[in-house]
Enzyme design. Structure first.
Site, PDB file in Angstrom:
ATOM      1  N   TRP A 191      33.667  11.274  -7.541  1.00 14.11           N
ATOM      2  CA  TRP A 191      33.214  10.664  -9.272  1.00 14.11           C
ATOM      3  C   TRP A 191      31.585  10.895  -9.148  1.00 14.11           C
ATOM      4  O   TRP A 191      31.753  11.474 -10.594  1.00 14.11           O
ATOM      5  CB  TRP A 191      33.024   8.921  -9.427  1.00 14.11           C
ATOM      6  N   ASP A 238      26.111   5.867 -12.526  1.00 14.54           N
ATOM      7  CA  ASP A 238      27.473   5.046 -12.474  1.00 14.54           C
ATOM      8  C   ASP A 238      27.615   4.244 -12.384  1.00 14.54           C
ATOM      9  O   ASP A 238      27.357   4.342 -10.612  1.00 14.54           O
ATOM     10  CB  ASP A 238      28.662   6.118 -12.781  1.00 14.54           C
ATOM     11  N   LYS A 282      37.377  -2.872 -12.551  1.00 14.26           N
ATOM     12  CA  LYS A 282      37.200  -3.511 -11.071  1.00 14.26           C
ATOM     13  C   LYS A 282      36.082  -5.001 -10.870  1.00 14.26           C
ATOM     14  O   LYS A 282      36.732  -5.482 -10.228  1.00 14.26           O
ATOM     15  CB  LYS A 282      36.139  -2.400 -10.400  1.00 14.26           C
TER      16      LYS A 282
END
Length: 360
Positions: free
Chosen positions: A101, A171, A195
């Site tokens: 990511w 992030d 999540k």
């Protein structure tokens, strides 16, 4: 009976949240309609939005000089918006790459700015955090970007290093609200909600207000975070059902004791699963450096990949789902987000021990 869902995202939601949503599906708060059918500009939904922002601020102790945004497009869209909003044309931005990511964030940034890899652990398979002494930070970067927790590679910053006066952007998709975080250390915290905070289809951004004053680059209004902040995240029609579920999840977490309580729970869950892996005599393996192991996402492999399909099939029959690893790594992955109860991890550890005895 509900299965224990170890999916990395969309991930398991707390059962009380799902039950409340089911109870309110057809008639929300006596309105005679579902919350998904109400106008996002009506007084009823405006209250949902206000409560969600207030609850997120309380949960994370967000200072008053930060704006809270709820957006569509997920973390990936936010990754593209960061340089558009916070970097001048051609200005450098620094990225520390610790997994898939982080690479994705870098890819999204390489449009109109000089995206610079300040450090990367790719040459060692993303199994550790690059030592801060090796970070090559630019002198005039618009910001430094890190991925707090790598969902695929299972690498997590336990303490993000200081980066001087340069704004720090992170992030937090897969670790937000899993433990206390000092928001004021960051200029931007952002991520997808699917999540720890709620369902897929909505994202969050916590932005220090002085960054919103930056001119950035030419962009359409819909891509301008200043405009979203000015309109209370309602510049266009938001995903109201997702926002409502996010709000229910926030209230559930606050009712359970907040981030300090979830930090304790998550530490116990991670310790239990890593002990099952490390104590298996090599039947299961996790290759991340112990100091960088994620509490949220635990990738592991079996000593013989020929057993993978059998493991997944038997796990599913035992009520354990969502364990297949990401295609980038293969193997298995167990995600231990806030809504995963410790009983689920105990069940997984017990299954793993039994499977190893029968197939070792």
């Amino acid at each position: 009976m509900r299965a224990f869902n170890f999916s990395a995202g969309p991930a398991t939601l707390a059962e009380p949240v799902l039950r409340q949503a089911a109870d309110e599906m057809l008639d929300w708060r006596g309105t005679g309609a579902s919350v998904a059918e109400l106008s996002h500009r009506g007084a009823e939904f405006m209250q949902v939005a206000a409560e969600a922002e207030a609850d997120l601020r309380t949960l994370l102790s967000v200072p008053a000089d930060y704006a809270v945004l709820f957006t569509t497009g997920g973390a990936t869209l936010m990754q593209a918006l960061l340089p558009l909003n916070f970097a001048a044309p051609g200005q450098a931005v620094d990225y520390v790459i610790t997994g898939h990511w982080g690479k994705t964030a870098l890819k999204q940034a390489r449009h109109g700015v000089a995206a610079h890899v300040a450090a990367s652990s790719e040459d060692t398979g993303f199994r550790d955090i690059p030592p801060p002494s090796e970070w090559r930070l630019s002198n005039d970067a618009a910001y430094v970007h890190v991925t707090a927790n790598e969902t695929i590679h299972g690498v997590e910053f336990r303490d993000v290093p200081e980066v001087g006066a340069t704004p720090l952007v992170a992030d937090f998709s897969s670790s937000i609200a899993s433990e206390p975080v000092e928001v004021s250390r960051y200029a931007v915290l952002y991520g997808g909600a699917q999540k720890n905070l709620g369902p897929a289809g909505i994202a969050f951004a916590i932005v220090r207000r002085d960054l919103l004053e930056r001119e950035g680059q030419p962009r359409a209004e819909i891509l301008d975070l200043r405009a979203h902040a000015a309109k209370g995240s309602m510049l266009n029609t938001p995903p109201t059902w997702n926002w409502y579920l996010l709000g229910l999840s926030l209230k559930w977490m606050l009712g359970e004791g907040g981030v300090a309580e979830f930090a304790r729970r998550n530490a116990r869950k991670a310790e239990l699963l890593y002990a099952a892996i490390d104590g298996s005599g090599g039947f299961y393996r996790n290759q991340v450096a112990p100091a960088a192991r994620s509490r949220m996402n635990v990738p592991f492999s079996l000593h013989d990949s020929a057993l993978d399909a059998t493991f997944l099939s038997e796990a599913k029959a035992s009520g354990l789902i969502g364990l297949k690893g990401h295609r980038a790594l293969g193997g298995m992955r167990a995600s231990l987000y806030n809504a995963m109860p410790e009983a689920g991890v105990q069940a997984l550890a017990g299954f793993m021990a039994d499977f190893a005895r029968r197939h070792g």
